[in-house]
Enzyme design. Structure first.
Site, PDB file in Angstrom:
ATOM      1  N   HIS A 168     -56.808  63.986   7.838  1.00  0.00           N
ATOM      2  CA  HIS A 168     -55.933  63.307   8.793  1.00  0.00           C
ATOM      3  C   HIS A 168     -54.462  63.570   8.508  1.00  0.00           C
ATOM      4  O   HIS A 168     -53.599  63.241   9.326  1.00  0.00           O
ATOM      5  CB  HIS A 168     -56.209  61.803   8.753  1.00  0.00           C
ATOM      6  N   ASP A 213     -54.688  65.247  13.815  1.00  0.00           N
ATOM      7  CA  ASP A 213     -54.656  63.936  14.466  1.00  0.00           C
ATOM      8  C   ASP A 213     -56.020  63.612  15.059  1.00  0.00           C
ATOM      9  O   ASP A 213     -56.855  64.501  15.289  1.00  0.00           O
ATOM     10  CB  ASP A 213     -53.597  63.914  15.571  1.00  0.00           C
TER      11      ASP A 213
END
Length: 404
Positions: A375, A379
């Site tokens: 992450h 995204d």
């Protein structure tokens, strides 16, 4: 004159190995280029061949020891290969001399094929005491088994059926400690590194496998006849992932310090189970491969993994990984990243499930898909979109043919 055997270069970033086993004992004859010893690194097992012919004079690094690049493994001495000893033959006696005594040969123990027919009384006694007549020494004329022989066997208790001649094996220990292989240690270290370093999340989806299964069924025989390899599911997923990676380059990237390295090539790793543990050989430039070449490469790499013959180059440089837990029956799991990669796709078991389609319920062959991702650079929108693109390509494989 002697020749020394050293630890060769083990590959990029690999500086030490474990001696997995010697193929030749000290004093044994060796020929040039003969496999001499196996070394186990964090990634592969490699053979070190003899640099010269001769006799293995000494082993410096014993099995299980840790060695570094350039360390001395063994010493080979010049020498002729000793001939295998032949069975000794007694010289013929000189004329007029007495023949040499010949040792008596002990007769072979009786077997079920050599035991003669039993009399009714003896057979009844053998059956009553559950004895094996082949294991009772007969004393009657012509090897006949007598009632007295059976009674003696009953008293001794060593002719019962199922009782082995050899002593009973000792009970297995309740615990056993085995040192982890270098590969297992490396896998454990890298997986823990992924958990500690990456901001790892997993997103899930599911794909209807019906269209791919119908396509495989329709073209299976023609595909195999032309290309010499079966059309599997993995080639569809490799093609689908490459298309999604081209659309979403962050999933094909990695973090290096404070920079993001975007890769304009697609080296797809395919996780394979081997006797030594999980390895991930790489399909290089998978975007340039057709279905047949992908299937051929996967078969070749899987066979090499099972035989322990993968090279370091075949395991290095992957940009994305696919893991198929479905071959072991896994219905759903969360794969762990393969550092420094930022994404890994988990395939799972195809399961017949009731699905609502156009207002009606149908039983469809469904597969859960899981994408674990870092992450820090990917995204949620990109991760979900990637998985949707894979799903769309699998549910309508024609999209792979027209770049959709």
């Amino acid at each position: 004159m002697t020749t020394e055997v050293f630890v060769p270069a083990l590959g990029e970033s690999v500086s030490e190995a474990t001696v997995a086993g010697w193929r030749v004992e000290p004093g044994g004859a060796v020929t040039m280029d003969q496999p001499l010893v196996e070394l186990e690194t964090d990634k592969v097992t490699l053979e070190v061949n003899a640099p010269a012919s001769g006799i293995l004079a000494s082993i410096v690094a014993e099995t299980g020891s840790t060695v570094t690049v350039g360390a001395l493994l063994a010493v080979i001495a010049e020498g002729a290969v000793a001939a295998a000893p032949e069975a000794a033959t007694a010289p013929a006696p000189a004329a007029g001399s007495d023949p040499a005594p010949v040792p008596a040969t002990r007769p072979a123990p009786p077997t079920s094929e050599t035991v003669p027919a039993l009399s009714p009384a003896v057979r009844r006694l053998v059956n009553e005491h559950d004895l094996d007549p082949a294991r009772i020494v007969p004393s009657g004329r012509g090897g006949l088994l007598l009632k007295a022989d059976v009674l003696a066997a009953v008293a001794s208790g060593d002719a019962r059926r199922g009782i082995a001649q050899a002593p009973e094996p000792e009970a297995e220990p309740r615990e056993e400690r085995v040192r982890m292989s270098r590969l297992r240690q490396a896998v454990a270290r890298r997986l823990k590194e992924a958990q500690n370093t990456a901001a790892m999340l997993t997103t899930y989806n599911e794909a209807d496998m019906g269209a791919v299964m119908e396509l495989r069924s329709e073209y299976r025989d023609a595909f195999e006849a032309r290309h010499g390899v079966r059309l599997g599911f993995m080639s569809f997923f490799v093609k689908a992932c490459v298309a999604a990676l081209q659309e979403l380059p962050a999933v094909n990237a990695e973090i290096s310090g404070d920079e993001i390295v975007y890769k304009n090539y697609y080296h797809v790793g395919v996780a394979v189970g081997s006797p030594r543990g999980l390895v991930v050989p790489v399909l290089r430039d998978a975007d340039k491969m057709g279905f047949a070449r992908i299937e051929q490469a996967i078969n070749e790499l899987s066979a090499r993994a099972r035989d322990g013959r993968l090279s370091l180059e075949e395991l290095a440089g992957g940009t994305f990984t696919i893991s198929n837990g479905g071959v072991f029956g896994s219905l759903l799991s969360s794969p762990i990243l393969n550092p420094p990669q930022s994404g890994i796709l988990g395939m799972h078991k195809i399961q017949q499930r009731p699905m609502a389609i156009d207002g009606r319920v149908e039983i469809r062959p469904m597969m859960y898909l899981a994408l674990s991702y870092d992450h820090r650079i990917i995204d949620g929108r990109e991760a979900v979109t990637f998985l949707v693109r894979v799903k769309e390509a699998i549910e309508d494989p024609r999209r792979l043919l027209i770049d959709l």
